[in-house]
Scaffold this motif. Structure first.
Motif, PDB file in Angstrom:
ATOM      1  N   SER A 284       0.843  -1.193   0.000  1.00 51.91           N
ATOM      2  CA  SER A 284       0.000   0.000   0.000  1.00 51.91           C
ATOM      3  C   SER A 284       0.879   1.243   0.000  1.00 51.91           C
ATOM      4  CB  SER A 284      -0.923   0.003   1.221  1.00 51.91           C
ATOM      5  OG  SER A 284      -0.170   0.129   2.395  1.00 51.91           O
ATOM      6  N   PRO A 285       0.436   2.335  -0.571  1.00 46.42           N
ATOM      7  CA  PRO A 285       1.247   3.556  -0.646  1.00 46.42           C
ATOM      8  C   PRO A 285       1.549   4.156   0.718  1.00 46.42           C
ATOM      9  CG  PRO A 285      -0.700   3.737  -2.049  1.00 46.42           C
ATOM     10  CD  PRO A 285      -0.804   2.465  -1.303  1.00 46.42           C
ATOM     11  N   SER A 286       0.798   3.798   1.764  1.00 44.64           N
ATOM     12  CA  SER A 286       1.023   4.392   3.071  1.00 44.64           C
ATOM     13  C   SER A 286       2.243   3.793   3.769  1.00 44.64           C
ATOM     14  CB  SER A 286      -0.209   4.197   3.954  1.00 44.64           C
ATOM     15  OG  SER A 286      -0.420   2.812   4.174  1.00 44.64           O
ATOM     16  N   GLU A 287       2.737   2.626   3.308  1.00 43.83           N
ATOM     17  CA  GLU A 287       3.904   2.020   3.925  1.00 43.83           C
ATOM     18  C   GLU A 287       5.184   2.662   3.401  1.00 43.83           C
ATOM     19  OE1 GLU A 287       3.991  -2.199   3.644  1.00 43.83           O
ATOM     20  OE2 GLU A 287       1.865  -2.393   4.129  1.00 43.83           O
ATOM     21  N   ASN A 288       6.271   2.536   4.192  1.00 38.54           N
ATOM     22  CA  ASN A 288       7.562   3.082   3.772  1.00 38.54           C
ATOM     23  C   ASN A 288       8.114   2.247   2.619  1.00 38.54           C
ATOM     24  OD1 ASN A 288       7.485   5.016   5.760  1.00 38.54           O
ATOM     25  ND2 ASN A 288       8.545   3.730   7.238  1.00 38.54           N
ATOM     26  N   PRO A 289       8.753   2.885   1.642  1.00 44.40           N
ATOM     27  CA  PRO A 289       9.354   2.118   0.546  1.00 44.40           C
ATOM     28  C   PRO A 289      10.561   1.347   1.058  1.00 44.40           C
ATOM     29  CG  PRO A 289       9.940   4.421   0.366  1.00 44.40           C
ATOM     30  CD  PRO A 289       8.946   4.316   1.486  1.00 44.40           C
ATOM     31  N   PRO A 290      10.942   0.272   0.389  1.00 46.28           N
ATOM     32  CA  PRO A 290      12.108  -0.495   0.832  1.00 46.28           C
ATOM     33  C   PRO A 290      13.392   0.309   0.665  1.00 46.28           C
ATOM     34  CG  PRO A 290      11.280  -1.322  -1.251  1.00 46.28           C
ATOM     35  CD  PRO A 290      10.303  -0.294  -0.769  1.00 46.28           C
ATOM     36  N   THR A 291      14.327   0.116   1.577  1.00 48.73           N
ATOM     37  CA  THR A 291      15.608   0.817   1.534  1.00 48.73           C
ATOM     38  C   THR A 291      16.736  -0.194   1.631  1.00 48.73           C
ATOM     39  OG1 THR A 291      15.624   1.105   3.915  1.00 48.73           O
ATOM     40  CG2 THR A 291      14.655   2.886   2.624  1.00 48.73           C
ATOM     41  N   LEU A 292      17.921   0.225   1.236  1.00 54.55           N
ATOM     42  CA  LEU A 292      19.096  -0.629   1.348  1.00 54.55           C
ATOM     43  C   LEU A 292      19.586  -0.653   2.788  1.00 54.55           C
ATOM     44  CD1 LEU A 292      21.085   0.459  -1.824  1.00 54.55           C
ATOM     45  CD2 LEU A 292      19.781  -1.631  -1.484  1.00 54.55           C
ATOM     46  N   ALA A 293      20.295  -1.681   3.148  1.00 52.20           N
ATOM     47  CA  ALA A 293      20.824  -1.816   4.500  1.00 52.20           C
ATOM     48  C   ALA A 293      21.936  -0.800   4.735  1.00 52.20           C
ATOM     49  CB  ALA A 293      21.353  -3.220   4.717  1.00 52.20           C
ATOM     50  N   HIS A 294      22.051  -0.325   5.958  1.00 53.69           N
ATOM     51  CA  HIS A 294      23.127   0.582   6.340  1.00 53.69           C
ATOM     52  C   HIS A 294      24.319  -0.269   6.741  1.00 53.69           C
ATOM     53  CE1 HIS A 294      20.603   4.125   6.227  1.00 53.69           C
ATOM     54  NE2 HIS A 294      19.662   3.399   6.809  1.00 53.69           N
ATOM     55  N   THR A 295      25.399  -0.182   5.973  1.00 54.74           N
ATOM     56  CA  THR A 295      26.552  -1.048   6.190  1.00 54.74           C
ATOM     57  C   THR A 295      27.699  -0.349   6.890  1.00 54.74           C
ATOM     58  OG1 THR A 295      27.413  -0.496   4.017  1.00 54.74           O
ATOM     59  CG2 THR A 295      26.006  -2.452   4.182  1.00 54.74           C
ATOM     60  N   GLY A 296      27.581   0.925   7.177  1.00 55.87           N
ATOM     61  CA  GLY A 296      28.655   1.635   7.851  1.00 55.87           C
ATOM     62  C   GLY A 296      29.760   2.070   6.916  1.00 55.87           C
ATOM     63  N   SER A 297      29.486   2.220   5.656  1.00 53.04           N
ATOM     64  CA  SER A 297      30.520   2.598   4.694  1.00 53.04           C
ATOM     65  C   SER A 297      30.524   4.100   4.410  1.00 53.04           C
ATOM     66  CB  SER A 297      30.323   1.825   3.395  1.00 53.04           C
ATOM     67  OG  SER A 297      29.078   2.167   2.818  1.00 53.04           O
ATOM     68  N   GLU A 298      29.968   4.885   5.323  1.00 51.51           N
ATOM     69  CA  GLU A 298      29.919   6.328   5.093  1.00 51.51           C
ATOM     70  C   GLU A 298      31.288   6.973   5.251  1.00 51.51           C
ATOM     71  OE1 GLU A 298      27.759   4.960   7.486  1.00 51.51           O
ATOM     72  OE2 GLU A 298      26.113   4.759   6.075  1.00 51.51           O
ATOM     73  N   ASN A 299      32.177   6.382   6.053  1.00 55.72           N
ATOM     74  CA  ASN A 299      33.470   6.989   6.335  1.00 55.72           C
ATOM     75  C   ASN A 299      34.589   6.431   5.461  1.00 55.72           C
ATOM     76  OD1 ASN A 299      32.277   8.503   8.363  1.00 55.72           O
ATOM     77  ND2 ASN A 299      32.574   6.888   9.881  1.00 55.72           N
ATOM     78  N   VAL A 300      34.267   5.916   4.312  1.00 56.52           N
ATOM     79  CA  VAL A 300      35.277   5.331   3.434  1.00 56.52           C
ATOM     80  C   VAL A 300      36.205   6.402   2.878  1.00 56.52           C
ATOM     81  CG1 VAL A 300      35.606   4.083   1.264  1.00 56.52           C
ATOM     82  CG2 VAL A 300      33.844   3.370   2.861  1.00 56.52           C
ATOM     83  N   LEU A 301      35.694   7.572   2.606  1.00 57.00           N
ATOM     84  CA  LEU A 301      36.522   8.648   2.046  1.00 57.00           C
ATOM     85  C   LEU A 301      37.624   9.043   3.016  1.00 57.00           C
ATOM     86  CD1 LEU A 301      36.958  10.580  -0.300  1.00 57.00           C
ATOM     87  CD2 LEU A 301      35.415  12.177   0.826  1.00 57.00           C
ATOM     88  N   GLY A 302      37.293   9.176   4.281  1.00 60.17           N
ATOM     89  CA  GLY A 302      38.306   9.535   5.283  1.00 60.17           C
ATOM     90  C   GLY A 302      39.354   8.459   5.448  1.00 60.17           C
ATOM     91  N   ALA A 303      38.925   7.202   5.439  1.00 59.36           N
ATOM     92  CA  ALA A 303      39.869   6.097   5.582  1.00 59.36           C
ATOM     93  C   ALA A 303      40.779   5.984   4.364  1.00 59.36           C
ATOM     94  CB  ALA A 303      39.115   4.798   5.804  1.00 59.36           C
ATOM     95  N   SER A 304      40.240   6.208   3.186  1.00 61.24           N
ATOM     96  CA  SER A 304      41.075   6.124   1.985  1.00 61.24           C
ATOM     97  C   SER A 304      42.059   7.289   1.924  1.00 61.24           C
ATOM     98  CB  SER A 304      40.214   6.075   0.729  1.00 61.24           C
ATOM     99  OG  SER A 304      39.452   7.261   0.599  1.00 61.24           O
TER     100      SER A 304
END
Length: 62
Positions: free
Chosen positions: A19-39
């Motif tokens: 139904s349109p009232s439910e949230n759309p599916p999303t990808l899992a949060h893997t913790g890869s947001e800080n890859v730029l700093g590590a690289s």
């Protein structure tokens, strides 16, 4: 003598539309947001190691 194996029965489930009232599916949060700093840190360590290696080679020739 072996007994014949009968295949198991599959259960069919009806897929209901989302139904349109439910949230759309999303990808899992893997913790890869800080890859730029590590690289960037890894690149800095590689450059620093190359500089130290080169300085050591030049100093050993003297």
């Amino acid at each position: 003598m072996t007994t014949p194996v009968t295949p198991s029965r599959t259960v069919r489930q009806t897929i209901l539309p989302v139904s349109p009232s439910e949230n759309p599916p999303t990808l899992a949060h893997t913790g890869s947001e800080n890859v730029l700093g590590a690289s960037a840190a890894g690149a800095a360590l590689l450059v620093g190691g190359a500089v130290l290696y080169r300085r050591g080679r030049v100093a050993s020739r003297r």
